[in-house]
Design a protein around this motif. Structure first.
Motif, PDB file in Angstrom:
ATOM      1  N   GLY A   1      28.335 -41.330 -16.582  1.00  0.00           N
ATOM      2  CA  GLY A   1      29.235 -42.471 -16.573  1.00  0.00           C
ATOM      3  C   GLY A   1      30.566 -42.176 -17.238  1.00  0.00           C
ATOM      4  N   ILE A   2      30.541 -41.412 -18.322  1.00  0.00           N
ATOM      5  CA  ILE A   2      31.789 -41.023 -18.998  1.00  0.00           C
ATOM      6  C   ILE A   2      32.654 -40.185 -18.053  1.00  0.00           C
ATOM      7  N   ILE A   3      32.035 -39.224 -17.399  1.00  0.00           N
ATOM      8  CA  ILE A   3      32.784 -38.328 -16.506  1.00  0.00           C
ATOM      9  C   ILE A   3      33.353 -39.106 -15.310  1.00  0.00           C
ATOM     10  N   ALA A   4      32.570 -40.067 -14.808  1.00  0.00           N
ATOM     11  CA  ALA A   4      33.014 -40.852 -13.646  1.00  0.00           C
ATOM     12  C   ALA A   4      33.957 -41.990 -14.022  1.00  0.00           C
ATOM     13  N   GLY A   5      34.221 -42.168 -15.326  1.00  0.00           N
ATOM     14  CA  GLY A   5      35.182 -43.178 -15.772  1.00  0.00           C
ATOM     15  C   GLY A   5      34.645 -44.595 -15.783  1.00  0.00           C
ATOM     16  N   PHE A   6      33.342 -44.764 -16.024  1.00  0.00           N
ATOM     17  CA  PHE A   6      32.746 -46.099 -16.077  1.00  0.00           C
ATOM     18  C   PHE A   6      33.273 -46.888 -17.279  1.00  0.00           C
ATOM     19  N   HIS A   7      33.351 -48.203 -17.116  1.00  0.00           N
ATOM     20  CA  HIS A   7      33.701 -49.080 -18.232  1.00  0.00           C
ATOM     21  C   HIS A   7      32.501 -49.230 -19.164  1.00  0.00           C
ATOM     22  N   ASN A   8      32.749 -49.789 -20.346  1.00  0.00           N
ATOM     23  CA  ASN A   8      31.726 -49.849 -21.393  1.00  0.00           C
ATOM     24  C   ASN A   8      30.459 -50.599 -20.968  1.00  0.00           C
ATOM     25  N   ASP A   9      30.616 -51.726 -20.253  1.00  0.00           N
ATOM     26  CA  ASP A   9      29.445 -52.507 -19.826  1.00  0.00           C
ATOM     27  C   ASP A   9      28.534 -51.681 -18.927  1.00  0.00           C
ATOM     28  N   ALA A  10      29.130 -50.913 -18.026  1.00  0.00           N
ATOM     29  CA  ALA A  10      28.341 -50.073 -17.117  1.00  0.00           C
ATOM     30  C   ALA A  10      27.682 -48.929 -17.883  1.00  0.00           C
ATOM     31  N   LEU A  11      28.368 -48.398 -18.884  1.00  0.00           N
ATOM     32  CA  LEU A  11      27.786 -47.332 -19.707  1.00  0.00           C
ATOM     33  C   LEU A  11      26.565 -47.849 -20.466  1.00  0.00           C
ATOM     34  N   ILE A  12      26.667 -49.066 -20.995  1.00  0.00           N
ATOM     35  CA  ILE A  12      25.537 -49.676 -21.704  1.00  0.00           C
ATOM     36  C   ILE A  12      24.364 -49.880 -20.745  1.00  0.00           C
ATOM     37  N   GLN A  13      24.682 -50.300 -19.526  1.00  0.00           N
ATOM     38  CA  GLN A  13      23.630 -50.516 -18.521  1.00  0.00           C
ATOM     39  C   GLN A  13      22.940 -49.188 -18.168  1.00  0.00           C
ATOM     40  N   LEU A  14      23.721 -48.134 -18.048  1.00  0.00           N
ATOM     41  CA  LEU A  14      23.151 -46.811 -17.779  1.00  0.00           C
ATOM     42  C   LEU A  14      22.224 -46.378 -18.915  1.00  0.00           C
ATOM     43  N   SER A  15      22.622 -46.676 -20.149  1.00  0.00           N
ATOM     44  CA  SER A  15      21.780 -46.332 -21.302  1.00  0.00           C
ATOM     45  C   SER A  15      20.444 -47.062 -21.253  1.00  0.00           C
ATOM     46  N   LYS A  16      20.465 -48.338 -20.854  1.00  0.00           N
ATOM     47  CA  LYS A  16      19.225 -49.111 -20.742  1.00  0.00           C
ATOM     48  C   LYS A  16      18.303 -48.487 -19.694  1.00  0.00           C
ATOM     49  N   ILE A  17      18.879 -48.143 -18.559  1.00  0.00           N
ATOM     50  CA  ILE A  17      18.089 -47.501 -17.499  1.00  0.00           C
ATOM     51  C   ILE A  17      17.486 -46.206 -18.036  1.00  0.00           C
ATOM     52  N   GLY A  18      18.304 -45.451 -18.767  1.00  0.00           N
ATOM     53  CA  GLY A  18      17.848 -44.175 -19.319  1.00  0.00           C
ATOM     54  C   GLY A  18      16.711 -44.325 -20.316  1.00  0.00           C
ATOM     55  N   LYS A  19      16.746 -45.384 -21.130  1.00  0.00           N
ATOM     56  CA  LYS A  19      15.670 -45.615 -22.102  1.00  0.00           C
ATOM     57  C   LYS A  19      14.336 -45.829 -21.386  1.00  0.00           C
TER      58      LYS A  19
ATOM     59  N   ALA B   1      11.275 -51.712 -14.685  1.00  0.00           N
ATOM     60  CA  ALA B   1      12.436 -52.141 -15.475  1.00  0.00           C
ATOM     61  C   ALA B   1      13.655 -51.272 -15.157  1.00  0.00           C
ATOM     62  N   ALA B   2      13.428 -49.967 -14.988  1.00  0.00           N
ATOM     63  CA  ALA B   2      14.536 -49.056 -14.638  1.00  0.00           C
ATOM     64  C   ALA B   2      15.098 -49.411 -13.260  1.00  0.00           C
ATOM     65  N   HIS B   3      14.209 -49.650 -12.280  1.00  0.00           N
ATOM     66  CA  HIS B   3      14.661 -50.056 -10.940  1.00  0.00           C
ATOM     67  C   HIS B   3      15.464 -51.356 -11.002  1.00  0.00           C
ATOM     68  N   GLU B   4      14.967 -52.344 -11.754  1.00  0.00           N
ATOM     69  CA  GLU B   4      15.625 -53.652 -11.827  1.00  0.00           C
ATOM     70  C   GLU B   4      16.986 -53.564 -12.505  1.00  0.00           C
ATOM     71  N   ASN B   5      17.078 -52.790 -13.574  1.00  0.00           N
ATOM     72  CA  ASN B   5      18.371 -52.612 -14.251  1.00  0.00           C
ATOM     73  C   ASN B   5      19.374 -51.904 -13.354  1.00  0.00           C
ATOM     74  N   LEU B   6      18.883 -50.979 -12.553  1.00  0.00           N
ATOM     75  CA  LEU B   6      19.758 -50.237 -11.642  1.00  0.00           C
ATOM     76  C   LEU B   6      20.388 -51.180 -10.617  1.00  0.00           C
ATOM     77  N   GLU B   7      19.616 -52.169 -10.162  1.00  0.00           N
ATOM     78  CA  GLU B   7      20.114 -53.107  -9.149  1.00  0.00           C
ATOM     79  C   GLU B   7      21.299 -53.934  -9.651  1.00  0.00           C
ATOM     80  N   THR B   8      21.404 -54.100 -10.956  1.00  0.00           N
ATOM     81  CA  THR B   8      22.487 -54.920 -11.514  1.00  0.00           C
ATOM     82  C   THR B   8      23.773 -54.108 -11.742  1.00  0.00           C
ATOM     83  N   LEU B   9      23.720 -52.811 -11.514  1.00  0.00           N
ATOM     84  CA  LEU B   9      24.895 -51.961 -11.720  1.00  0.00           C
ATOM     85  C   LEU B   9      25.850 -52.134 -10.544  1.00  0.00           C
ATOM     86  N   GLN B  10      27.038 -52.632 -10.798  1.00  0.00           N
ATOM     87  CA  GLN B  10      27.975 -52.973  -9.732  1.00  0.00           C
ATOM     88  C   GLN B  10      28.829 -51.770  -9.322  1.00  0.00           C
TER      89      GLN B  10
END
Length: 297
Positions: free
Chosen positions: A195-213, A269-278
Motif C-alpha cells: 500500500g505504501i508503494i502504491a500510494g494508498f491513503h491512511n484509511d486504506a493502509l489501516i484496512q490492509l493491516s486488518k486484512i493482514g492480521k 474476516a479477511a475476505h470481508e475486510n477485503l470487500e470494503t477496500l475501495q
C-alpha cells in the motif's frame, strides 16, 4: 473458479521471478563466498514466498507496476528466511529439517548459520534504501513499518513469548497474542508495504493491516493443523514436532474441530475486510486468502 486460476497463475509467475532475483541479489554482493553460499542455501530452500506475493498482489490489484515492489518484496523474504535460520538453531527449536532439506546449521555450522541470518536481515534494509523506484519518504515509511513488524515489538517479541511459553498451558487469547506478533506482523506489513508503494491513503493502509492480521492468524492455525494432519513430504519436516517440543498450538488448546472453526473465522474476516477496500481489484488477494486455508504445506 476463474479468480482462483488467475491467482495460481500469478503465484507461479511471481515465485519464478523471486526465485531468480533473491540469489542474484546476494551473489552480487562483495561478501565472503561461504557467507553468500549459506544465505543463498536458505533462500533457495523452496519457500512459498507468501510475504512477497502478498505485497505484489496489492500492487497488481492497484494497477501499479510490479517493478516498483520487487526490492521490498525480496527484502521481506530475506527477513523471513533469516528468522527461519535462527529458529532452527539448537538454542531455539533445534530442527534438523526445513522444507525437506537439512537446516542451515546442519550444512554450514552454527556459527555460519547465525551470520547468514544476520547478513540477510541487514541486507534487507540496505536493499530498500537503494531502491531508486521509491521516493525518500516511501523508503523511510517502509523501513519504519517493516523494522517495527520484524523487531522487538513484533516478530522477535513473538519468538521470545513463544519460547517462554513452552511447557506452560496458555489460553487461546494468550496464544493468539503471540502469533499476532510472531507470524501476523510480518504478513500484515507485507500488505501495508504494498500500500505504501502504491500510494494508498491512511484509511486504506489501516484496512490492509486488518486484512493482514487475519491472514497471519489463519496462516499460523493452518500450520498447526498441518503439523497434525499433514505428511512429512508435504510440510518438509517431521509431523508432530510441535507436540514433541511441548508447543502451545491451536489444536492443542481448541481441539482440531475448534481450530478449524477458528481458521474459517479468520479467513472469512479477511475476505470481508477485503470487500470494503475501495478502488482496488481484490481478485488476486482474495485468491491468496483462500490458498492459505487450502494449502497442503
Amino acid at each position: 473458479m476463474g479468480t482462483k486460476m488467475d491467482f495460481h497463475t500469478f503465484l507461479t509467475e511471481q515465485v519464478a521471478v523471486l526465485d531468480q532475483k533473491l540469489p542474484d541479489l546476494i551473489t552480487s554482493l562483495d561478501s565472503p563466498k561461504i557467507l553468500e553460499e549459506a544465505m543463498v542455501y536458505s533462500l533457495n530452500a523452496g519457500g512459498k514466498r507468501v510475504r512477497p506475493v502478498l505485497l505484489l498482489s496489492v500492487l497488481k490489484g492497484a494497477g501499479f507496476p510490479l517493478e516498483y515492489g520487487y526490492n521490498t518484496a525480496c527484502a521481506l523474504e530475506m527477513i523471513h528466511t533469516y528468522s527461519l535460520i535462527h529458529d532452527d538453531l539448537p538454542a531455539m527449536d533445534n530442527d534438523d529439517l526445513r522444507r525437506g532439506k537439512p537446516t542451515n546449521h546442519k550444512v554450514f555450522g552454527e556459527d555460519m548459520a547465525i551470520l547468514a541470518g544476520d547478513g540477510l536481515l541487514t541486507e534487507s534494509f540496505s536493499l530498500i534504501t537503494r531502491d531508486e523506484h521509491l521516493t525518500t519518504d516511501q523508503r523511510i515509511k517502509l523501513i519504519t513499518s517493516i523494522s517495527r513488524a520484524a523487531g522487538p515489538e513484533g516478530m522477535v517479541a513473538g519468538q521470545v513469548a513463544d519460547m517462554q511459553s513452552e511447557g506452560k498451558q496458555l489460553t487461546p487469547e494468550g496464544l493468539e497474542a503471540i502469533h499476532h506478533r510472531k507470524t501476523g506482523d510480518l504478513l500484515s506489513v507485507s500488505l501495508y508495504a504494498g500500500g505504501i508503494i502504491a500510494g494508498f491513503h491512511n484509511d486504506a493502509l489501516i484496512q490492509l493491516s486488518k486484512i493482514g492480521k487475519h491472514i497471519g492468524l489463519a496462516f499460523q492455525i493452518k500450520d498447526d493443523l498441518l503439523d497434525i494432519e499433514g505428511t512429512e513430504e508435504e510440510i518438509g519436516k517431521p509431523v508432530g514436532s510441535d507436540i514433541a517440543n511441548n508447543k502451545n498450538t491451536y489444536p492443542l488448546l481448541l481441539g482440531v474441530k475448534g481450530a478449524k472453526e477458528k481458521l474459517d473465522f479468520h479467513l472469512n474476516a479477511a475476505h470481508e475486510n477485503l470487500e470494503t477496500l475501495q478502488h482496488f481489484d481484490g481478485a488476486l488477494l482474495d485468491g491468496l486468502i483462500s490458498y492459505i486455508g487450502e494449502r497442503k504445506g
